[in-house]
Design a protein around this motif. Sequence first.
Motif, mmCIF file in Angstrom:
data_model
loop_
_atom_site.group_PDB
_atom_site.id
_atom_site.type_symbol
_atom_site.label_atom_id
_atom_site.label_comp_id
_atom_site.label_asym_id
_atom_site.label_seq_id
_atom_site.Cartn_x
_atom_site.Cartn_y
_atom_site.Cartn_z
ATOM 1 N N VAL A 47 -40.856 21.967 -2.718
ATOM 2 C CA VAL A 47 -42.112 21.465 -3.258
ATOM 3 C C VAL A 47 -42.534 22.333 -4.452
ATOM 4 O O VAL A 47 -42.518 23.556 -4.369
ATOM 5 C CB VAL A 47 -43.190 21.464 -2.152
ATOM 6 N N TRP A 48 -42.895 21.681 -5.552
ATOM 7 C CA TRP A 48 -43.354 22.359 -6.774
ATOM 8 C C TRP A 48 -42.300 23.327 -7.345
ATOM 9 O O TRP A 48 -42.635 24.367 -7.900
ATOM 10 C CB TRP A 48 -44.667 23.116 -6.541
ATOM 11 N N LEU A 49 -41.036 22.958 -7.250
ATOM 12 C CA LEU A 49 -39.958 23.842 -7.715
ATOM 13 C C LEU A 49 -40.126 24.215 -9.189
ATOM 14 O O LEU A 49 -40.005 25.398 -9.545
ATOM 15 C CB LEU A 49 -38.589 23.195 -7.495
ATOM 16 N N GLU A 50 -40.386 23.251 -10.043
ATOM 17 C CA GLU A 50 -40.467 23.541 -11.487
ATOM 18 C C GLU A 50 -41.595 24.530 -11.792
ATOM 19 O O GLU A 50 -41.433 25.422 -12.625
ATOM 20 C CB GLU A 50 -40.632 22.252 -12.290
ATOM 21 N N GLU A 51 -42.714 24.380 -11.095
ATOM 22 C CA GLU A 51 -43.836 25.292 -11.308
ATOM 23 C C GLU A 51 -43.496 26.711 -10.838
ATOM 24 O O GLU A 51 -43.845 27.693 -11.497
ATOM 25 C CB GLU A 51 -45.084 24.775 -10.573
ATOM 26 N N HIS A 52 -42.800 26.818 -9.713
ATOM 27 C CA HIS A 52 -42.397 28.137 -9.219
ATOM 28 C C HIS A 52 -41.398 28.797 -10.171
ATOM 29 O O HIS A 52 -41.498 30.000 -10.450
ATOM 30 C CB HIS A 52 -41.790 28.027 -7.818
ATOM 31 N N LEU A 53 -40.450 28.022 -10.686
ATOM 32 C CA LEU A 53 -39.478 28.585 -11.628
ATOM 33 C C LEU A 53 -40.162 29.006 -12.931
ATOM 34 O O LEU A 53 -39.814 30.038 -13.508
ATOM 35 C CB LEU A 53 -38.351 27.588 -11.897
ATOM 36 N N LEU A 72 -30.126 30.619 -10.391
ATOM 37 C CA LEU A 72 -31.090 30.360 -9.321
ATOM 38 C C LEU A 72 -30.981 28.922 -8.828
ATOM 39 O O LEU A 72 -30.981 28.676 -7.618
ATOM 40 C CB LEU A 72 -32.519 30.609 -9.811
ATOM 41 N N ARG A 73 -30.874 27.989 -9.748
ATOM 42 C CA ARG A 73 -30.730 26.583 -9.348
ATOM 43 C C ARG A 73 -29.451 26.375 -8.540
ATOM 44 O O ARG A 73 -29.449 25.627 -7.561
ATOM 45 C CB ARG A 73 -30.767 25.672 -10.570
ATOM 46 N N ASP A 74 -28.378 27.038 -8.939
ATOM 47 C CA ASP A 74 -27.126 26.941 -8.175
ATOM 48 C C ASP A 74 -27.295 27.520 -6.772
ATOM 49 O O ASP A 74 -26.820 26.944 -5.788
ATOM 50 C CB ASP A 74 -25.990 27.664 -8.900
ATOM 51 N N ASP A 75 -27.972 28.672 -6.667
ATOM 52 C CA ASP A 75 -28.221 29.288 -5.355
ATOM 53 C C ASP A 75 -29.053 28.368 -4.468
ATOM 54 O O ASP A 75 -28.752 28.187 -3.281
ATOM 55 C CB ASP A 75 -28.944 30.629 -5.506
ATOM 56 N N ILE A 76 -30.100 27.799 -5.035
ATOM 57 C CA ILE A 76 -30.968 26.890 -4.284
ATOM 58 C C ILE A 76 -30.167 25.699 -3.786
ATOM 59 O O ILE A 76 -30.243 25.316 -2.612
ATOM 60 C CB ILE A 76 -32.162 26.436 -5.156
ATOM 61 N N HIS A 77 -29.383 25.118 -4.676
ATOM 62 C CA HIS A 77 -28.556 23.966 -4.291
ATOM 63 C C HIS A 77 -27.594 24.337 -3.163
ATOM 64 O O HIS A 77 -27.424 23.575 -2.209
ATOM 65 C CB HIS A 77 -27.785 23.434 -5.505
ATOM 66 N N GLN A 78 -26.971 25.491 -3.268
ATOM 67 C CA GLN A 78 -26.028 25.930 -2.237
ATOM 68 C C GLN A 78 -26.716 26.038 -0.871
ATOM 69 O O GLN A 78 -26.211 25.537 0.126
ATOM 70 C CB GLN A 78 -25.400 27.277 -2.610
ATOM 71 N N LEU A 79 -27.873 26.693 -0.830
ATOM 72 C CA LEU A 79 -28.576 26.851 0.446
ATOM 73 C C LEU A 79 -29.052 25.507 1.001
ATOM 74 O O LEU A 79 -28.901 25.236 2.195
ATOM 75 C CB LEU A 79 -29.774 27.785 0.290
ATOM 76 N N LEU A 80 -29.629 24.691 0.161
ATOM 77 C CA LEU A 80 -30.170 23.419 0.636
ATOM 78 C C LEU A 80 -29.084 22.431 1.034
ATOM 79 O O LEU A 80 -29.281 21.636 1.954
ATOM 80 C CB LEU A 80 -31.101 22.805 -0.406
#
Length: 120
Positions: A47-53, A72-80
């Motif tokens: 939720v609100w990923l763009e704002e957090h980044l 960071l986007r790659d890490d997030i994608h990997q975990l999710l």
Amino acid sequence: MRVNSRSTVMQTLHNGKLTRSVSLEDRGWSLGEALFETLLVQQGNPVWLEEHLARLARGCERLQFDFPERALRDDIHQLLSESRDDRAVLRLCLSGDSLGVRGYGAVSRTPHRYCQLAAQ
């Protein structure tokens, strides 16, 4: 008092690799030289990923870190992509790298990345 009997499942990536520890030489740990954001994840979407980044990017400017957005986007994608939970908490942390040097002066512009996903 309500007690949840389910245990928390937590996965942490350090610079893209699964880890269970933080180096004591990490400047975020030893000196507090770090930034973090904590996000709610619903149905696999932060939720609100763009704002957090964007807030992390502004913090990187202040600490004179390079902002590792793509990583960071790659890490997030990997975990999710490995999670099957409807709700979770995602923590993003960027911390200074000591490169083995002590003291307060800036050592490296490339921060350590920690991405942690916790779900019950």
